[in-house]
Scaffold this active site. Structure first.
Site, short mmCIF file in Angstrom:
data_model
loop_
_atom_site.label_atom_id
_atom_site.label_comp_id
_atom_site.label_asym_id
_atom_site.label_seq_id
_atom_site.Cartn_x
_atom_site.Cartn_y
_atom_site.Cartn_z
N ASP A 113 -11.38 2.51 3.22
CA ASP A 113 -11.74 1.08 3.08
C ASP A 113 -13.24 0.92 2.85
O ASP A 113 -13.69 -0.16 2.45
CB ASP A 113 -11.39 0.33 4.37
CG ASP A 113 -10.05 -0.38 4.30
OD1 ASP A 113 -9.70 -0.87 3.21
OD2 ASP A 113 -9.38 -0.46 5.35
N LYS B 157 0.84 -1.20 0.00
CA LYS B 157 0.00 0.00 0.00
C LYS B 157 0.87 1.24 0.00
O LYS B 157 0.60 2.22 -0.70
CB LYS B 157 -0.95 -0.02 1.20
CG LYS B 157 -2.07 -1.04 1.02
CD LYS B 157 -2.88 -1.33 2.27
CE LYS B 157 -3.85 -2.49 1.98
NZ LYS B 157 -4.66 -2.92 3.11
N GLN C 10 -4.99 -1.60 9.13
CA GLN C 10 -4.85 -2.95 8.55
C GLN C 10 -5.51 -3.98 9.48
O GLN C 10 -5.24 -4.01 10.68
CB GLN C 10 -3.37 -3.26 8.33
CG GLN C 10 -3.11 -4.56 7.59
CD GLN C 10 -3.65 -4.56 6.17
OE1 GLN C 10 -3.70 -3.53 5.50
NE2 GLN C 10 -4.08 -5.70 5.69
N1 GUN Z 1 -7.03 -6.97 5.61
C1 GUN Z 1 -7.33 -7.76 4.54
N2 GUN Z 1 -7.95 -7.03 3.59
C2 GUN Z 1 -8.03 -5.78 4.05
C3 GUN Z 1 -8.57 -4.58 3.52
O1 GUN Z 1 -9.09 -4.50 2.40
N3 GUN Z 1 -8.44 -3.48 4.31
C4 GUN Z 1 -7.88 -3.52 5.55
N4 GUN Z 1 -7.83 -2.40 6.25
N5 GUN Z 1 -7.38 -4.62 6.08
C5 GUN Z 1 -7.46 -5.74 5.33
#
Ligand code: GUN
Length: 285
Positions: free
Chosen positions: A120, A53, A97
């Site tokens: 998200d 990211k 996350q």
């Molecule tokens: N963990 C697995 N997929 C995601 C996601 O799309 N966003 C976040 N914040 N954590 C994750």
């Protein structure tokens, strides 16, 4: 034999468009676009996701702010950080996350993120907006899948769409996005009787359950578009999807590989949401 949908290529194209728009917005309005990424603990998979990211932020011209907190971080400390980020003008998007360590209340953490910075689209306000089709932020994985389906040129309107999986992150919002495009949507899950029968009806089949090779070629309609969201680590260390790729590719017209299908799209859509958040904040059309 199916066409393979190249998620890496589509994602690169989306990121390129975001980079261009970011450069234009920066030049015209003199603003910076920032994404705060919060990681708690040292889960190796989460570390890789967070690194990817941050890398994507660099690619498109955003500033990323990483907050790597120890596994012992308390709920109060985490909420304090989010409160600070909610108020920080340099931060347009906040991403915590998941999963969080067990002692932390994930729901309370998601609810504490300002909906305007919830890139998200996990906050109940944004989830509700998705339900009524009036959204600023699209949930990243389903939005990425919509881009992949669009890239095939196959129209969704009127088609039989089957989503296997009903998670809040993928299955449920995916079903809504397909419905908004006038697909006829069926949601299957672990208690569905005769999954194969439902899958065989699908013109567009999205599988997001986390069960290796659950869907095999004999469950797929000739010519279907097959999207595999699964990311399962096998005992031999290899990654494998929820669809048995080898048999499925003989029936599908288009199919995503694992890895290299849906995965790369999720991050591209996160970048898109962050750009959207910045544009809304600054009143840019
Ligand atoms: N963990 C697995 N997929 C995601 C996601 O799309 N966003 C976040 N914040 N954590 C994750």
């Amino acid at each position: 034999m199916a066409n393979i949908i190249d998620g890496k290529a589509v994602s690169a194209r989306v990121k390129e468009e975001i980079a261009k728009e970011t450069a234009a917005v920066k030049a015209k309005y003199g603003i910076n676009i920032g994404l705060a990424v919060v990681i708690v603990g040292d889960d190796p998979a989460s570390r890789i996701y967070v690194n990817n990211k941050k890398k994507a932020c660099e690619t498109v011209g955003f500033t990323s702010y990483e907050y790597a907190l120890s596994a012992e971080t308390t709920q109060e400390e985490l909420l304090q950080l989010i409160d600070k980020l909610n108020k920080d003008d340099n931060v347009n998007g906040i991403l915590v996350q998941l999963p969080l360590p067990k002692h932390l209340d994930e729901k309370a953490v998601i609810n504490s993120i300002s909906p305007e910075k919830d890139v998200d689209a996990f906050h109940p306000v944004n989830v509700g907006k998705i339900m009524i089709g009036e959204y600023s932020f699209l949930p990243c994985t389903p939005a990425g899948i919509m881009e992949l389906i669009t890239s095939t040129g196959v129209e969704i309107k009127g088609k039989e769409c089957v989503v296997v999986g009903r998670s809040n992150i993928v299955g449920k919002p995916m079903s809504m996005l397909l419905l908004h495009q006038s697909g006829t949507v069926t949601i299957c899950h672990s208690k569905t009787q005769d999954l194969a029968q439902h899958c065989r009806k699908a013109d567009i089949l999205v599988v997001a359950v986390g069960v290796p090779k659950l869907v095999s070629g004999d469950m797929i309609k000739e010519g279907a578009v097959v999207i595999d969201v699964g990311m399962n680590r096998l005992e031999n260390g290899k990654l494998c999807g929820d669809v048995d790729f080898d048999s499925a590719k003989e029936k599908a017209s288009f199919i995503t590989p694992v890895p290299g299908g849906v995965g790369p799209m999720t991050i591209a859509m996160l970048m898109k949401n962050t750009l959207t958040a910045a544009k809304i904040k600054h009143g840019i059309e």
